[in-house]
Design an enzyme around this catalytic site. Sequence first.
Site: not given
Length: 380
Positions: A46, A98, A170, A195
């Site tokens: 982690r 988005y 972004d 993406k």
Amino acid sequence: MKFGTKVVHAGIRPDPTTGAIIPPIYATSTYVLDEVGRDKGYDYTRSSNPTRQVLEENLTALENGTGGVCFSSGMAAVDSMTKLLSAGDHVVSSDDVYGGVSRHFNKVLTRYGLSFSYADTSDPDAVRQAIRPETKMLWVETPTNPLLKVTDLALMAEIAKENDLIFGVDSTFATPVFLRPLEFGADLVVHSTTKYLSGHNQLIGGAVVTNRQDIFDQLKFVQKTIGAVPSPFDCWLALLGIKTLDLRMRAHSAGAQVVAEYLEAHPKVARVAYPGLPSHPQHDIAKAQMSGFSGMLSFELKGGIPAGTAVMNKVKLCALAESLGAVESMITHPATMTHAEVPPEDRRARGLSDGLVRLSVGIEDVEDIIADLDQALATA
Ligand code: PLP
């Protein structure tokens, strides 16, 4: 290193134990210490993992940053960068973002004392007017999903500096192939690596890259504390995808330009939004700050919603699908798919009509993509 070399090599060294040219998948949760207080640089996945670290170093190099932090999705990256804020802080965000991002801002983070205003960030006056004394962050998506609005990042960096705001971008649609927001004064850049970066519809992932040590330290702390980390396998898949990013993006962009010009000339098409078209309202800004226009476009048909629906139902090569930025062409109806949870009145206010069709142009032969659209448009 030139960009085309960086995608293949940056941060990637042959594995020290075996010489493997591709970074191994370190599928382990924990690491054995040599003695109390002495490890080999890793203690628990982690916190950090060698495969993830290669991806983080690679992405940092591509964005010309100083540090990168990977997350389990683009939304986890967006959420983590908002952890730089505290209750009472206000964010000015691009109005066309988005749908998952505005859903998170409006329906989750407002419950924790953050507030948000939306402005058309292609209009600097609108941004200045939205800033309040408690504003702490300017959040810009460029080009936007799904209207492909482009924001002048150098101008936004000035506004952010004047008002002492964290400036986040972004850049999922542009990718570092065409735009590196940190070079224009952004403090951090966010990607949905789902993406273009991974590029083959093979994973969900996200990343934040910054050139500020204080932001990097806070994001590393958030990453290890909250644990929204990508699996070593997904990091490995992303690294494989990135090796061809430069080549793929040039193909996406070249194809999208041809498709955009075809659609703009089609008698049934009312309007096309693609930053590479001279008719795009921010074409000059896009030309000045991007080295290519990427593979995303959206369009509306003269026949409105029924005609748009007919096209999306009739395409055969283009997949009717939610995502974007992969080698396969994908067509989407934002009003019922990616932006379904944006209230209809907000959609209308930002110019996102129910008839809008979004197209992610893949790397297939562009003649085949056009033939597919052509047969679908004939019935619309
Ligand atoms: N940012 C943009 C511009 C997006 O299009 C998306 C997803 O479509 C995201 C962020 C969220 O990324 P993810 O789906 O990987 O969580």
